[in-house]
Design a protein around this motif. Sequence first.
Motif, PDB file in Angstrom:
ATOM      1  N   GLY A  89     -12.136   6.188 -10.247  1.00 32.34           N
ATOM      2  CA  GLY A  89     -11.272   5.028 -10.027  1.00 32.34           C
ATOM      3  C   GLY A  89     -11.238   4.112 -11.232  1.00 32.34           C
ATOM      4  O   GLY A  89     -10.168   3.619 -11.624  1.00 32.34           O
ATOM      5  N   ILE A 124      -7.563   3.268 -13.079  1.00 28.21           N
ATOM      6  CA  ILE A 124      -6.941   1.944 -13.021  1.00 28.21           C
ATOM      7  C   ILE A 124      -6.694   1.428 -14.442  1.00 28.21           C
ATOM      8  O   ILE A 124      -7.610   1.354 -15.263  1.00 28.21           O
ATOM      9  N   TYR A 131      -2.559   3.777  -3.153  1.00 28.76           N
ATOM     10  CA  TYR A 131      -2.350   2.977  -4.367  1.00 28.76           C
ATOM     11  C   TYR A 131      -1.917   1.571  -3.979  1.00 28.76           C
ATOM     12  O   TYR A 131      -1.014   1.378  -3.163  1.00 28.76           O
ATOM     13  N   PRO A 186      -0.555  -1.808  -5.742  1.00 27.66           N
ATOM     14  CA  PRO A 186      -0.080  -2.463  -6.962  1.00 27.66           C
ATOM     15  C   PRO A 186      -0.697  -3.835  -7.186  1.00 27.66           C
ATOM     16  O   PRO A 186      -0.812  -4.298  -8.316  1.00 27.66           O
ATOM     17  N   ILE A 238      -7.158   0.917  -5.920  1.00 23.11           N
ATOM     18  CA  ILE A 238      -6.981   2.142  -5.130  1.00 23.11           C
ATOM     19  C   ILE A 238      -8.058   2.234  -4.059  1.00 23.11           C
ATOM     20  O   ILE A 238      -9.142   1.654  -4.186  1.00 23.11           O
ATOM     21  N   ASN A 242       0.859  -1.186   0.000  1.00 25.29           N
ATOM     22  CA  ASN A 242       0.000   0.000   0.000  1.00 25.29           C
ATOM     23  C   ASN A 242       0.892   1.232   0.000  1.00 25.29           C
ATOM     24  O   ASN A 242       1.751   1.376   0.875  1.00 25.29           O
ATOM     25  N   LEU A 276       1.870   8.252  -7.270  1.00 26.55           N
ATOM     26  CA  LEU A 276       2.000   7.041  -6.446  1.00 26.55           C
ATOM     27  C   LEU A 276       2.441   5.850  -7.288  1.00 26.55           C
ATOM     28  O   LEU A 276       3.244   5.018  -6.852  1.00 26.55           O
ATOM     29  N   LYS A 277       1.933   5.798  -8.505  1.00 22.93           N
ATOM     30  CA  LYS A 277       2.309   4.710  -9.404  1.00 22.93           C
ATOM     31  C   LYS A 277       3.792   4.814  -9.776  1.00 22.93           C
ATOM     32  O   LYS A 277       4.493   3.795  -9.891  1.00 22.93           O
ATOM     33  N   GLU A 292      -3.802  -3.781 -10.266  1.00 18.90           N
ATOM     34  CA  GLU A 292      -3.758  -2.673  -9.320  1.00 18.90           C
ATOM     35  C   GLU A 292      -5.142  -2.293  -8.799  1.00 18.90           C
ATOM     36  O   GLU A 292      -6.178  -2.662  -9.365  1.00 18.90           O
ATOM     37  N   GLU A 295      -2.176  12.698  -8.463  1.00 20.78           N
ATOM     38  CA  GLU A 295      -1.642  11.918  -7.347  1.00 20.78           C
ATOM     39  C   GLU A 295      -1.566  10.439  -7.683  1.00 20.78           C
ATOM     40  O   GLU A 295      -0.609   9.758  -7.304  1.00 20.78           O
ATOM     41  N   PHE A 296      -2.553   9.937  -8.411  1.00 25.63           N
ATOM     42  CA  PHE A 296      -2.543   8.520  -8.789  1.00 25.63           C
ATOM     43  C   PHE A 296      -1.258   8.163  -9.527  1.00 25.63           C
ATOM     44  O   PHE A 296      -0.585   7.177  -9.203  1.00 25.63           O
ATOM     45  N   TRP A 310       5.930   3.361  -7.097  1.00 24.61           N
ATOM     46  CA  TRP A 310       5.987   1.903  -7.177  1.00 24.61           C
ATOM     47  C   TRP A 310       6.980   1.446  -8.254  1.00 24.61           C
ATOM     48  O   TRP A 310       7.743   0.502  -8.034  1.00 24.61           O
TER      49      TRP A 310
END
Length: 471
Positions: free
Chosen positions: A142, A146, A115, A117, A153, A107, A174-175, A151, A170-171, A178
């Motif tokens: 969402g 995606i 997020y 994965p 969220i 997370n 965060l990706k 993945e 932000e998505f 990862w």
Amino acid sequence: MKKTLVFSNHSDEMRVALLENEKLMEIFFEDLEVGKLTGKIFYGRIENVVPALESFFVNIGAKKNGFLRFKDTTIDPDTLRRGSFIIVQVKKDGDVRKGPQLTMHINIPGKYMVYMPFGENSIGISKKIMSLSEKDRLREIGEMLIENEEEGIIFRTNSENVDFESLKEEFFQLKEIWENIKEKAKNSNKPALLYEDENFVDYILRERFDHSVNEIITDDKELFKRFNKEIKEINENVKIRKVDIDAFSWTNVYEQMDDMFARKIELPGGGVITIDKTEALTVFDIDSAGNVLGENVEDTSYKTNLEATVEIARQLRLRNIAGIILIDFIDMKDAKHKEEIINLFREESKKDKAKISISGFTKLGLLELSRKRTTPSIDALLFTQCPICQGTGKIASPRIVFRRVIKELEESLEDLKRGHNIKEVYTSVYHNLSGYFTKEKKKEIEEKFDVKLDLDFNWPDPNSYNIRYRK
């Protein structure tokens, strides 16, 4: 309800307090937060496979190996062997006896979302977002964000009414984190830290600052400038104040910090809560004490229990108490009163970031609940076990220790006098035995065994003593 975040930067230590209606609810210390592992992501090596526990022990480069259960893996556990390298995240900090609990279900939290994965195309929405139309909007966003079935969220409370572009930005941030984590893992050939949270202030703002915060108070000039620039962009209604003295002093936090350590907490109406903690559970006992406000016994008990419910919910947050919790309320015969106590506890629990499960009243009249925690309690962070009483809070009475000393002196001198020419005995005891070793008792031992007895009352441990013999 007025909600205030207080940032104190004195003595080279950053501390943060969360106040609700000027009452201390939560407190954070930067130096204590830095040592926590929860949330950090590591490249770990499996050191041992334990089928009996359905778990792996994983070396993440910490003092103790982490504990990874088969059910917390994202791949078939049968494919993992001793020596296998995996990416894991700390779910829960360890303690003196156990290493940290790990998971492969990563997370990565942001301000608006988390997020995942390996979220398997799932979309979660905070339960604190009540609007059905807002939930539908976030769910649609969402689905647009995606990109693959692996993945997922979770939209946090702060995502409510946030525009699509901000959520999208932000998505992908965060990706990207990862992707960087995976790249670092590829370039590692030993257990290593791959990712840790941002700095302390950023962590507090992300986890505790939301639209319910009315005011931020700080004694730090640079933080004041930063908050005026960044916070106002998020919520222009927040009042940001700079004070010239320690912000904790200015907001009376220091005076309220005593509530974190006291065994007994006094209630406004005169009642008292007693808190006792064992390794497995925490017990709260309520006593009406000086509370005589009710019209009768039932009414007094009910009113005292209502005050206790609010205070106990606060203490759970303030001390970060977790695990099994039992509350021994004052007896109430009215079933409706018991139900109202449970409902009040549910309402107070909504303010808590940790998950609380209320099981209800037991047959013995105890309210049973549990609170989930991922980081150590305040007690565990600020205190160490007493080396003398070993955490029991009790020591042997002077009379008991005195008898043991006399018994050992008499038995050993009887044996030693037969084959050794013992002339002097040096005995060191704790100072609380001075009243027991009278001149008469000393003379009695010296005459009985024909030795000189030297007494020293500077021994540091009240449970033990030291005896030395000299020819």
